[in-house]
Enzyme design. Structure first.
Site, PDB file in Angstrom:
ATOM      1  N   ASP A   1       0.841  -1.189   0.000  1.00 37.74           N
ATOM      2  CA  ASP A   1       0.000   0.000   0.000  1.00 37.74           C
ATOM      3  C   ASP A   1       0.882   1.247   0.000  1.00 37.74           C
ATOM      4  O   ASP A   1       1.639   1.488   0.942  1.00 37.74           O
ATOM      5  CB  ASP A   1      -0.899  -0.037   1.234  1.00 37.74           C
ATOM      6  CG  ASP A   1      -1.738   1.213   1.339  1.00 37.74           C
ATOM      7  OD1 ASP A   1      -2.340   1.592   0.321  1.00 37.74           O
ATOM      8  OD2 ASP A   1      -1.767   1.823   2.413  1.00 37.74           O
TER       9      ASP A   1
ATOM     10  N   THR B   1      -2.863   6.060  -3.972  1.00 39.26           N
ATOM     11  CA  THR B   1      -1.656   6.694  -3.441  1.00 39.26           C
ATOM     12  C   THR B   1      -0.401   6.237  -4.179  1.00 39.26           C
ATOM     13  O   THR B   1       0.460   7.059  -4.499  1.00 39.26           O
ATOM     14  CB  THR B   1      -1.485   6.404  -1.947  1.00 39.26           C
ATOM     15  OG1 THR B   1      -1.719   5.021  -1.743  1.00 39.26           O
ATOM     16  CG2 THR B   1      -2.472   7.193  -1.140  1.00 39.26           C
ATOM     17  N   THR B   2      -0.311   4.924  -4.427  1.00 40.70           N
ATOM     18  CA  THR B   2       0.867   4.438  -5.146  1.00 40.70           C
ATOM     19  C   THR B   2       0.909   5.098  -6.515  1.00 40.70           C
ATOM     20  O   THR B   2       1.952   5.600  -6.942  1.00 40.70           O
ATOM     21  CB  THR B   2       0.803   2.915  -5.327  1.00 40.70           C
ATOM     22  OG1 THR B   2       0.296   2.334  -4.138  1.00 40.70           O
ATOM     23  CG2 THR B   2       2.167   2.339  -5.634  1.00 40.70           C
TER      24      THR B   2
ATOM     25  N   ASP C   1      -9.619   0.989   2.304  1.00 43.75           N
ATOM     26  CA  ASP C   1      -9.594   1.302   0.872  1.00 43.75           C
ATOM     27  C   ASP C   1     -10.967   1.089   0.268  1.00 43.75           C
ATOM     28  O   ASP C   1     -11.450   1.909  -0.508  1.00 43.75           O
ATOM     29  CB  ASP C   1      -8.597   0.391   0.140  1.00 43.75           C
ATOM     30  CG  ASP C   1      -7.187   0.907   0.259  1.00 43.75           C
ATOM     31  OD1 ASP C   1      -6.989   1.879   1.009  1.00 43.75           O
ATOM     32  OD2 ASP C   1      -6.300   0.348  -0.394  1.00 43.75           O
TER      33      ASP C   1
HETATM   34  N1  LIG Z   1      -7.024  -6.842 -11.931  1.00 48.55           N
HETATM   35  C1  LIG Z   1      -6.351  -5.791 -12.359  1.00 48.55           C
HETATM   36  N2  LIG Z   1      -5.771  -5.802 -13.573  1.00 48.55           N
HETATM   37  C2  LIG Z   1      -5.075  -4.743 -14.003  1.00 48.55           C
HETATM   38  N3  LIG Z   1      -4.887  -3.613 -13.305  1.00 48.55           N
HETATM   39  C3  LIG Z   1      -5.459  -3.529 -12.106  1.00 48.55           C
HETATM   40  C4  LIG Z   1      -6.220  -4.607 -11.568  1.00 48.55           C
HETATM   41  N4  LIG Z   1      -6.656  -4.226 -10.356  1.00 48.55           N
HETATM   42  C5  LIG Z   1      -6.182  -2.972 -10.151  1.00 48.55           C
HETATM   43  N5  LIG Z   1      -5.470  -2.547 -11.211  1.00 48.55           N
HETATM   44  C6  LIG Z   1      -4.790  -1.275 -11.422  1.00 48.55           C
HETATM   45  O1  LIG Z   1      -3.780  -1.115 -10.455  1.00 48.55           O
HETATM   46  C7  LIG Z   1      -3.599   0.248 -10.148  1.00 48.55           C
HETATM   47  C8  LIG Z   1      -3.792   0.510  -8.676  1.00 48.55           C
HETATM   48  O2  LIG Z   1      -2.879  -0.217  -7.960  1.00 48.55           O
HETATM   49  P1  LIG Z   1      -2.836  -0.164  -6.377  1.00 48.55           P
HETATM   50  O3  LIG Z   1      -1.764  -1.111  -5.963  1.00 48.55           O
HETATM   51  O4  LIG Z   1      -4.196  -0.338  -5.841  1.00 48.55           O
HETATM   52  O5  LIG Z   1      -2.269   1.267  -6.121  1.00 48.55           O
HETATM   53  P2  LIG Z   1      -2.975   2.604  -5.636  1.00 48.55           P
HETATM   54  O6  LIG Z   1      -2.363   2.857  -4.287  1.00 48.55           O
HETATM   55  O7  LIG Z   1      -2.525   3.601  -6.627  1.00 48.55           O
HETATM   56  O8  LIG Z   1      -4.437   2.414  -5.610  1.00 48.55           O
HETATM   57  C9  LIG Z   1      -4.672   0.989 -10.928  1.00 48.55           C
HETATM   58  O9  LIG Z   1      -4.101   1.487 -12.106  1.00 48.55           O
HETATM   59  C10 LIG Z   1      -5.691  -0.099 -11.216  1.00 48.55           C
HETATM   60  O10 LIG Z   1      -6.462   0.174 -12.367  1.00 48.55           O
HETATM   61 MG   LIG Z   2      -5.812   1.019  -5.089  1.00 45.80          MG
END
Ligand SMILES: Nc1ncnc2c1ncn2[C@@H]1O[C@H](COP(=O)(O)OP(=O)(O)O)[C@@H](O)[C@H]1O
Ligand SMILES: [Mg+2]
Length: 563
Positions: free
Chosen positions: A62, A95-96, A401
């Site tokens: 996260d 956030t990431t 989240d």
């Molecule tokens: N099953 C999936 N396949 C492809 N991309 C995904 C999937 N689930 C989430 N994402 C993408 O991953 C990214 C978010 O990653 P995440 O680790 O949740 O970071 P953040 O802290 O930015 O929310 C977004 O671009 C989202 O669209």
């Molecule tokens: Mg996310």
């Protein structure tokens, strides 16, 4: 004025970098941080193991947790941390992405600086690109129907949204556990949601209390419509269950105040002891009598309750709980429609709160006090169960989240395709836009487009796909009008419609990602002078051992060899 005398402006030992040098070392530090987070992006992102100065370990992917726990010291990298924090507090997700995108924006800006393009032009171009991106996003956004929260279609929609957020964070959960948590989250949010005249809903997340109770597993977690206190009823003689509870919420103690300075009382006869104790007891009995006269049959106290007071309360048939957290006391005030009582003497019956039922129940090896049917029907409490602290923390983070994701979608019911689809579409639209702007700003807008395009590339890398070919293929699809085509990281291939496979992002989150990232990147680009005081002598040996000169820290931070 005597000419030639040197002007001493800065303290001896101060390190100063100006212009391009300053900018470059700031960009390096900020990019190093972004580089570290890159590999954590998305559901197949890798975890980071963080060990704080006390030796406590956190394992997470996260972004918000990583940057918060990393104790970043470099001032420019801190600007990115601020972006992550802003993202977290505004929308609670993305956030990431915010940190990674701002790192990418800086990386592309560096190329432009090398071509002697002035930072001001880059900043202006980036701002134009950001505004255009936001405009395009709202055109591409797909409205979702959540008007009637009790309807099956709304619930299905909400479930898809929760699923996308949780699948990337709650990796250790089984599908059964996932289902359980998703249902709890949706029930919690729909309970607190208040319809707005404008269409969406207002969701105050602070009405949702989350408690973690070690033991059992995630499937034993529960949602309570009301509040739960992680406390026992204080005295065995008290009732364990009170219906139609009139509740006094105290932040005063039910004890005889001990004097601040140690006082000595000389007692010379047994009679004196008795009268002294009688005096104390009388004082406590008066307080209990006063509470009873208000009509209270439950007392919830932030501070202590003396044994003697407990005895009197029990005799009156009042259920009492003590040493309740301040934050819980405040939640109780809202949920029960009570007024916190600070001085029992001045309390009135109107200060009492109300709930249908207050009951102590056994949860695992412990007891907790459940308050149900509270006056404010929007108060809910989730009690998470899990076998160890790390599992509980992970569950809590993904729950948070998910709560935010739902709030975002209910406030503004518009979604975008995830998995890099929207970023790729934006980059194509921005390139068209750049040509229409022309000049040097065109280059900056194109750089912005290049940065966004890397998001699907990074996601494809986490899935073990070949990034360059994938990008080419993805571009071809978007050029053919498949605007929702993106990376299905779970299957390791391109999907033509991310929305169809339920990888979606609320518009609110993605537009905030673009805003936070642009703000952080332009803030770094605005700095052209870096003045660092010399490190304090003798005080070294702190965490990281970084001195006062940020310039060296880019190289000093781990992650230089992350590629
Ligand atoms: N099953 C999936 N396949 C492809 N991309 C995904 C999937 N689930 C989430 N994402 C993408 O991953 C990214 C978010 O990653 P995440 O680790 O949740 O970071 P953040 O802290 O930015 O929310 C977004 O671009 C989202 O669209
Ligand atoms: Mg996310």
């Amino acid at each position: 004025m005597s000419a030639g005398a040197p002007v001493v402006l800065l303290k001896e030992g101060t390190n100063r970098q100006t212009g391009k040098d300053a900018l470059k070392s700031n960009i390096l530090a900020a990019r190093t941080l972004a580089e570290m987070l890159k590999s954590s992006l998305g559901p197949r992102g890798l975890d980071k193991m963080l060990i704080d100065s006390f030796g406590d370990v956190t394992i997470t992917n996260d972004g918000a947790t990583i940057v918060k726990d990393m104790e970043i010291q470099h001032p420019a990298a801190k600007l990115l941390v601020e972006a992550a924090k802003a993202q977290d507090s505004e929308v609670g997700d993305g956030t990431t992405s915010a940190v990674v995108v701002s790192g990418l924006l800086l990386e592309k800006a560096e190329n432009l600086l090398d071509q002697n393009i002035h930072p001001t032009i880059i900043i202006d171009g980036y701002k134009k690109a950001m505004n255009k991106a936001i405009e395009v996003m709202s055109q591409l956004g797909v409205k979702v129907d959540v008007k009637d929260l009790s309807s099956k279609t709304s619930r299905e929609t909400l479930k898809k949204i929760v699923y996308t957020t949780m699948s990337s964070k709650f990796v250790s959960a089984s599908s059964e556990e996932m289902e359980k948590v998703m249902n709890m989250v949706i029930d919690a949010v729909t309970t607190v949601a208040e319809p707005l005249p404008s269409g969406g809903f207002n969701v105050s997340i602070d009405l949702i209390k989350i408690d973690k109770k070690k033991g059992g597993d995630v499937n034993d977690s529960m949602l309570v419509r009301g509040l739960v206190l992680d406390k026992e009823v204080v005295h065995p003689g008290m009732p364990r269950r009170v219906e139609k509870a009139k509740i006094a919420v105290l932040d005063a103690s039910l004890e005889v105040e001990k004097p601040e300075i140690s006082a000595k009382i000389s007692i010379t006869s047994p009679d004196q002891i008795r009268s002294f104790l009688d005096e104390e007891a009388k004082y406590l009995k008066n307080m209990v009598d006063k509470l009873a006269s208000l009509g209270a049959n439950v007392v919830i106290c932030q501070k202590g309750i003396d044994d003697i007071a407990q005895h009197f309360l029990a005799k009156k048939g009042i259920l009492a709980v003590r040493r309740v957290k301040r934050s819980d006391i405040e939640k109780l005030e809202k949920a029960l429609g009570a007024k916190i009582i600070s001085s029992i003497n001045d309390a009135t019956p109107e200060d009492l709160g109300y709930a249908e039922l207050v009951e102590e129940r056994r949860i695992g090896n412990d007891k907790m006090v459940f308050i149900e049917g509270a006056k404010n029907p929007r108060a809910v409490n989730i009690v998470l169960r899990g076998s160890n602290d790390m599992a509980l923390d992970e569950a809590e983070r993904s729950l948070n989240d998910a709560l935010h994701a739902l709030r975002n979608i209910l406030m503004e019911p518009v979604i975008l395709p995830g998995g890099g689809a929207i970023e790729l579409e934006l980059s194509m639209k921005l390139r068209d836009f750049a040509r229409s702007v022309g000049g040097k700003e065109q280059l900056a807008i194109e750089a912005f487009a290049d940065a966004l395009e890397e998001v699907p590339m990074i996601l494809s890398e986490t899935a073990g796909m070949e990034p360059i070919n994938t990008l080419m293929e993805l571009r071809a699809k978007h050029a053919k009008g498949l605007v929702n085509a993106g990376i299905d990281v779970m299957k390791g291939k391109i999907a033509d419609d991310m929305i169809a496979i339920n990888v979606i992002e609320p518009l609110r989150v993605t537009s905030q990602v673009i805003k936070s990232a642009t703000e952080a990147a332009t803030a770094v680009l605005k700095i052209d002078d870096l003045i660092a005081a010399s490190p304090m002598k003798g005080g070294s040996g702190g965490k990281g051992g970084e001195g006062g000169m940020p310039g060296g820290m880019g190289g000093g931070m781990p992650g230089g060899g992350m590629e």
